[in-house]
Write a protein that holds these residues in place. Structure first.
Motif, short mmCIF file in Angstrom:
data_model
loop_
_atom_site.label_atom_id
_atom_site.label_comp_id
_atom_site.label_asym_id
_atom_site.label_seq_id
_atom_site.Cartn_x
_atom_site.Cartn_y
_atom_site.Cartn_z
N HIS A 72 18.91 33.82 32.89
CA HIS A 72 19.96 34.85 32.89
C HIS A 72 21.33 34.24 32.62
O HIS A 72 22.10 34.77 31.80
CB HIS A 72 19.95 35.58 34.23
N GLN B 265 16.07 41.72 39.06
CA GLN B 265 15.88 40.35 39.55
C GLN B 265 14.56 40.23 40.29
O GLN B 265 13.80 39.28 40.08
CB GLN B 265 17.05 39.97 40.47
N HIS C 85 16.75 36.14 46.89
CA HIS C 85 17.85 36.25 45.93
C HIS C 85 19.19 35.98 46.64
O HIS C 85 20.05 35.28 46.11
CB HIS C 85 17.87 37.63 45.29
N GLU D 70 21.80 32.73 45.95
CA GLU D 70 23.21 32.96 45.61
C GLU D 70 24.12 32.39 46.70
O GLU D 70 25.19 31.83 46.40
CB GLU D 70 23.47 34.46 45.43
N ILE E 158 26.68 34.60 38.92
CA ILE E 158 25.33 34.65 38.32
C ILE E 158 24.73 36.04 38.30
O ILE E 158 23.75 36.28 37.61
CB ILE E 158 24.36 33.69 39.04
N HIS E 159 25.32 36.98 39.07
CA HIS E 159 24.69 38.30 39.19
C HIS E 159 25.19 39.30 38.16
O HIS E 159 24.66 40.40 38.07
CB HIS E 159 24.91 38.84 40.60
N SER F 36 16.98 33.10 37.14
CA SER F 36 18.43 32.96 37.17
C SER F 36 18.91 31.99 36.10
O SER F 36 19.97 32.19 35.48
CB SER F 36 18.89 32.50 38.55
#
Length: 433
Positions: free
Chosen positions: A40, A111, A84, A88, A102-103, A37
């Motif tokens: 990303h 992911q 995940h 989040e 973040i997604h 993450s």
């Protein structure tokens, strides 16, 4: 909380069946989920989907979660579907709506894949390191016992002179070939799938090379469909790697069990490393090697499990693939246990240094005597028949002098060359953090 939440809850029985052991197994993926993450969102900031301030806030929040994972304070709460979702959820609770950003540009599919690739890559590196430790122990024992002879067998019949140095060294060098299979699995895992989303990419201008570099992957899984097909391929490669190592260690364990029996008595262990019988007071059993043999046989079976689970699946993600974790995660732990236990117990093996004093091993030296006649000028077939007839008539008396000088023989083990070969393969793996 579910990342796919659309305002309804699934049936409880359906959820329990489909989630399975995910919450438990996903704990192993937690540090890698945070690492993925972080890479990303750095990439998202570079393409304008996050501001610099949002990136700083999210990175700080993810670092807090990483610290909690390292300290053992992280858990996936009841009702949370997977790691995940938990990460989040925590970000959103702590940081507000920025946590929901973040997604963008990824799916749970890529992911999960990046988590798994990072996880498998690190576990394979650790296995390589452990194989190196076992190798070092075996080769040091080979050096120590290089001049102590033992019987060699073919067809389980007494065959030719061997040595304990040759026996230990044989398993050491065989592990090099196994390590090459581990290296192939490592390379399969060392490809970045992030940005492949659900297998069909994204309309965002993602910088996949950037996340590849940030996560220190060797290369990028370029084709987004291929990246998703990599789930299953990586586990197959991993299964074959564990199979190869387990095959070698299982055979070694079998040898030790056989050679510790009174009929052979080549090896023994200190009493505290054996177990007894509830009825036979004399028993000192090599249970540690028996259990090791069993665990190695079980580890070899996962090739079939992984292959059957992934065979004939159509293109794209299928929920079947979730069950791969149920197979590979425990297998990795078991391989870790086997390797560490073997490195521990091997130095305690006691070698019977006078086993060839027993007359039952006299026939080991027939080939030596045939070769001496050949060296004196007699044709091989005549020399073979002469010694063979001495055996048939019960007249054979061995000359127990052994002189082997060629590369890899009992008189010239080439352990320095074997060490160099192992070091060359180990270079394939990065050192631990």
């Amino acid at each position: 909380m579910k990342l796919w939440d659309k305002g309804f809850e699934p049936n409880e029985i359906v959820e329990r069946f489909t989630v399975g052991r995910d919450r438990e197994l996903d704990m192993a993926l937690a540090p890698y989920d945070v690492e993925g993450s972080m890479a990303h969102i750095r990439m998202l900031e570079s393409i304008g989907l996050l501001t610099k301030d949002e990136l700083s806030t999210l990175l700080a929040g993810l670092q807090d979660i990483a610290d909690e994972i390292a300290a053992g304070r992280f858990e996936i709460e009841e009702g949370i579907e997977d790691v995940h979702s938990e990460v989040e959820k925590l970000l959103t609770e702590r940081l507000g709506s920025v946590g929901k950003k973040i997604h963008a540009g990824r799916s749970r599919n890529d992911q999960v894949l990046v988590d798994l690739k990072l996880f498998y890559r690190e576990r394979l590196r650790q296995i390589a390191e452990q194989i190196g430790h076992v190798f070092d122990v075996l080769l040091s024992l080979s050096d120590r016992y290089q001049n102590i002879l033992m019987p060699g067998y073919t067809h389980m019949q007494v065959a030719m002179p061997s040595s304990f140095g040759l026996w230990f060294g044989a398993y050491a060098e065989t592990l090099i070939d196994d390590l090459r299979v581990v290296a192939a699995a490592y390379d399969t895992a060392d490809q970045n799938p992030l940005g492949s989303a659900a297998g069909y990419g994204s309309s965002f201008p993602l910088k996949r090379t950037m996340t590849t570099q940030l996560l220190q992957f060797q290369t990028l899984h370029y084709n987004v469909c291929s990246a998703q097909m990599g789930r299953g391929k990586t586990e197959r490669a991993l299964a074959y790697a564990l199979n190869a190592v387990a095959s070698t260690i299982g055979r070694l364990a079998m040898d030790v069990c056989l050679f510790m029996s009174q009929n052979f008595a080549f090896f023994s262990l200190p009493d505290e490393f054996t177990t007894g019988s509830s009825i036979m007071p004399h028993k000192k059993n090599p249970d540690i090697f028996e259990v090791m043999r069993a665990k190695c046989n079980r580890l070899q079976s996962i090739v079939g499990e992984v292959s059957l689970l992934t065979t004939n699946l159509p293109l794209g993600y299928q929920r079947d693939l979730q069950l791969l974790k149920d197979i590979t995660f425990p297998a990795l732990d078991e391989m870790d246990e086997v390797l560490s236990t073997l490195a521990f117990i091997l130095p305690y093996l006691r070698v019977n240094e006078h086993i060839l004093d027993d007359a039952r091993y006299n026939y080991l030296f027939t080939v030596e005597d045939v070769n001496r006649l050949v060296l004196s000028g007699k044709p091989f077939r005549e020399a073979y028949r002469e010694v063979g007839m001495q055996v048939q008539r019960g007249e054979y008396q061995p000359n127990k002098t052994v002189h082997h000088t060629h590369e890899g023989s009992i008189g010239n083990l080439c352990n320095a060359e074997i060490r160099a070969k192992m070091q060359a393969v180990l270079q394939h793996f990065p050192s631990g953090q």
